[in-house]
Write a protein that holds these residues in place. Structure first.
Motif, short mmCIF file in Angstrom:
data_model
loop_
_atom_site.label_atom_id
_atom_site.label_comp_id
_atom_site.label_asym_id
_atom_site.label_seq_id
_atom_site.Cartn_x
_atom_site.Cartn_y
_atom_site.Cartn_z
N MET A 63 0.84 -1.18 0.00
CA MET A 63 0.00 0.00 0.00
C MET A 63 0.89 1.24 0.00
N LYS A 64 0.57 2.19 -0.86
CA LYS A 64 1.35 3.42 -0.95
C LYS A 64 1.07 4.29 0.27
N LYS A 65 2.10 5.01 0.70
CA LYS A 65 1.96 5.99 1.78
C LYS A 65 2.32 7.35 1.20
N TRP A 66 1.59 8.38 1.64
CA TRP A 66 1.75 9.71 1.08
C TRP A 66 2.16 10.70 2.16
N GLU A 67 2.85 11.74 1.74
CA GLU A 67 3.08 12.89 2.61
C GLU A 67 2.50 14.10 1.88
N TYR A 68 2.15 15.11 2.66
CA TYR A 68 1.44 16.27 2.11
C TYR A 68 2.14 17.56 2.51
N SER A 69 1.92 18.58 1.69
CA SER A 69 2.48 19.90 1.98
C SER A 69 1.45 20.95 1.56
N VAL A 70 1.40 22.02 2.32
CA VAL A 70 0.54 23.16 2.00
C VAL A 70 1.45 24.38 1.92
N ALA A 71 1.32 25.15 0.84
CA ALA A 71 2.23 26.27 0.63
C ALA A 71 1.50 27.45 -0.01
N PRO A 72 1.88 28.68 0.38
CA PRO A 72 1.34 29.85 -0.30
C PRO A 72 1.97 29.98 -1.68
N VAL A 73 1.21 30.47 -2.63
CA VAL A 73 1.71 30.70 -3.99
C VAL A 73 1.43 32.15 -4.33
N PHE A 87 -0.22 19.91 -1.97
CA PHE A 87 0.59 18.97 -2.72
C PHE A 87 0.63 17.63 -2.00
N LYS A 88 0.96 16.58 -2.79
CA LYS A 88 1.22 15.27 -2.19
C LYS A 88 2.37 14.62 -2.96
N ARG A 89 3.06 13.70 -2.29
CA ARG A 89 4.05 12.86 -2.95
C ARG A 89 4.18 11.57 -2.16
N GLU A 90 4.60 10.53 -2.86
CA GLU A 90 4.74 9.24 -2.22
C GLU A 90 5.92 9.28 -1.25
N LYS A 91 5.71 8.68 -0.06
CA LYS A 91 6.79 8.61 0.91
C LYS A 91 7.84 7.64 0.43
N ALA A 92 9.08 7.98 0.71
CA ALA A 92 10.19 7.11 0.30
C ALA A 92 10.29 5.89 1.18
#
Length: 51
Positions: free
Chosen positions: A1-11, A46-51
Motif C-alpha cells: 500500500m502506498k503511503k503519502w506525505e502532504y504539503s501546504v504552501a502559499p503561492v 501537494f502530495k508525494r509518495e513517501k520514500a
C-alpha cells in the motif's frame, strides 16, 4: 500500500508557474489550488509518495 506525505504552501500571484515548477521538480504533485485568505495569493496543496 502506498503511503503519502502532504504539503501546504502559499503561492504568490505573478510567480505561480515558477513556484509550482519548483515543487514539481522535488516530486510534489499539485492536488488543489485555492484562493488565499488575503486575496493576493493562492494556497497550494501537494502530495508525494513517501520514500
Amino acid at each position: 500500500m502506498k503511503k503519502w506525505e502532504y504539503s501546504v504552501a502559499p503561492v504568490l500571484l505573478h510567480r505561480e508557474k515558477m513556484i509550482l515548477d519548483n515543487f514539481g521538480e522535488d516530486g510534489w504533485e499539485l492536488v488543489q489550488l485555492v484562493p488565499g485568505p488575503s486575496g493576493d495569493n493562492l494556497v497550494a496543496y501537494f502530495k508525494r509518495e513517501k520514500a
